[in-house]
Design a protein around this motif. Sequence first.
Motif, short mmCIF file in Angstrom:
data_model
loop_
_atom_site.label_atom_id
_atom_site.label_comp_id
_atom_site.label_asym_id
_atom_site.label_seq_id
_atom_site.Cartn_x
_atom_site.Cartn_y
_atom_site.Cartn_z
N ILE A 137 0.83 -1.21 0.00
CA ILE A 137 0.00 0.00 0.00
C ILE A 137 0.87 1.26 0.00
CG2 ILE A 137 -0.44 0.34 2.49
CD1 ILE A 137 -3.47 0.45 1.51
N ARG A 138 2.00 1.20 0.68
CA ARG A 138 2.89 2.37 0.68
C ARG A 138 3.50 2.60 -0.71
NH1 ARG A 138 4.24 4.69 5.68
NH2 ARG A 138 3.44 3.48 7.42
N LEU A 139 3.81 1.52 -1.40
CA LEU A 139 4.33 1.66 -2.77
C LEU A 139 3.25 2.24 -3.68
CD1 LEU A 139 6.29 -1.72 -3.13
CD2 LEU A 139 7.26 0.55 -2.72
N ARG A 140 2.03 1.72 -3.57
CA ARG A 140 0.94 2.20 -4.43
C ARG A 140 0.60 3.65 -4.15
NH1 ARG A 140 -0.64 -2.07 -7.38
NH2 ARG A 140 -0.14 -4.07 -6.42
N GLU A 141 0.63 4.05 -2.88
CA GLU A 141 0.38 5.46 -2.54
C GLU A 141 1.34 6.40 -3.27
OE1 GLU A 141 -1.17 5.01 2.13
OE2 GLU A 141 0.94 5.36 1.72
N ARG A 142 2.53 5.90 -3.48
CA ARG A 142 3.58 6.72 -4.10
C ARG A 142 3.69 6.51 -5.61
NH1 ARG A 142 4.00 5.80 0.90
NH2 ARG A 142 4.83 7.40 2.29
N GLY A 143 2.82 5.69 -6.15
CA GLY A 143 2.84 5.44 -7.59
C GLY A 143 4.03 4.61 -8.05
N VAL A 144 4.60 3.84 -7.13
CA VAL A 144 5.76 3.02 -7.49
C VAL A 144 5.30 1.84 -8.33
CG1 VAL A 144 7.55 1.47 -6.58
CG2 VAL A 144 7.08 3.67 -5.44
N ASN A 145 5.95 1.62 -9.47
CA ASN A 145 5.62 0.44 -10.28
C ASN A 145 6.80 -0.51 -10.46
OD1 ASN A 145 7.19 1.91 -11.99
ND2 ASN A 145 5.59 2.29 -13.52
N THR A 146 7.96 -0.11 -9.97
CA THR A 146 9.16 -0.95 -10.11
C THR A 146 9.88 -1.05 -8.78
OG1 THR A 146 9.41 -0.19 -12.39
CG2 THR A 146 11.35 -1.18 -11.37
N VAL A 147 10.16 -2.29 -8.37
CA VAL A 147 10.95 -2.49 -7.16
C VAL A 147 12.35 -2.96 -7.55
CG1 VAL A 147 9.02 -2.90 -5.57
CG2 VAL A 147 10.01 -4.84 -6.81
N VAL A 148 13.33 -2.39 -6.88
CA VAL A 148 14.74 -2.72 -7.13
C VAL A 148 15.22 -3.45 -5.88
CG1 VAL A 148 17.02 -1.80 -7.66
CG2 VAL A 148 14.96 -0.59 -8.46
N LEU A 149 15.59 -4.73 -6.05
CA LEU A 149 15.89 -5.54 -4.87
C LEU A 149 17.39 -5.62 -4.60
CD1 LEU A 149 13.34 -8.45 -5.45
CD2 LEU A 149 12.99 -6.25 -4.31
N THR A 150 17.73 -5.46 -3.32
CA THR A 150 19.11 -5.61 -2.85
C THR A 150 19.05 -6.33 -1.50
OG1 THR A 150 19.11 -3.54 -1.58
CG2 THR A 150 19.82 -3.39 -3.88
N GLY A 151 20.18 -6.93 -1.11
CA GLY A 151 20.27 -7.51 0.23
C GLY A 151 20.52 -9.00 0.22
N VAL A 152 20.13 -9.63 1.32
CA VAL A 152 20.40 -11.07 1.51
C VAL A 152 19.13 -11.77 2.01
CG1 VAL A 152 22.85 -10.74 1.99
CG2 VAL A 152 21.23 -10.63 3.89
#
Length: 183
Positions: free
Chosen positions: A116-131
């Motif tokens: 929901i936080r991503l959608r509120e901000r209009g994010v359509n692409t997630v960039v993944l990092t980490g382990v």
Amino acid sequence: MTKALISIDYTYDFVADDGKLTAGAPAQAISERIAQVTQAAYDKGDYIFFAIDGHDEGDTFHPETKLFPPHNIKGTSGRHLYGPLADFYQDHQKDNRVFWLDKRHYSAFSGTDLDIRLRERGVNTVVLTGVLTDICVLHTAIDAYNLGYQIEVIKSAVASLNEENHQFALSHLQNVLGATIIE
Ligand code: ZN
């Protein structure tokens, strides 16, 4: 295209030599790079979400209790970010483009309000990092795929316990989830 970098589980317990569930050397090897790509994404105007495992001590109802030793227990230093990524968070945690999410499961979407936080901000692409590439990164990608996000994975900013698991996950991310693998 509005992007959010999701920074997954790069904490002492998963990375440090004396971490409770450490991936060790391969995870430590990305410490400079993960901080660098996070800073670069931030400088470019992307949102940054730290999605960090957080367990309650003695939570016998949690399925991981049977699978792994206790790790990332709330209130312990095992949940602190490892290496220069900790400095990035320290410097930017009050910024309204930087978020910290406690998660209980492998996926950053499970039981959290990330979607929901991503959608509120209009994010359509997630960039993944980490382990780890084949556990929390992969599970986060699967949920992102099912929720309709475009997925990018920064190859030099993810790590796993061993090369075999790492390569399996990268190939699954690319060929099954349609992720763009970025060097
Ligand atoms: Zn866990």
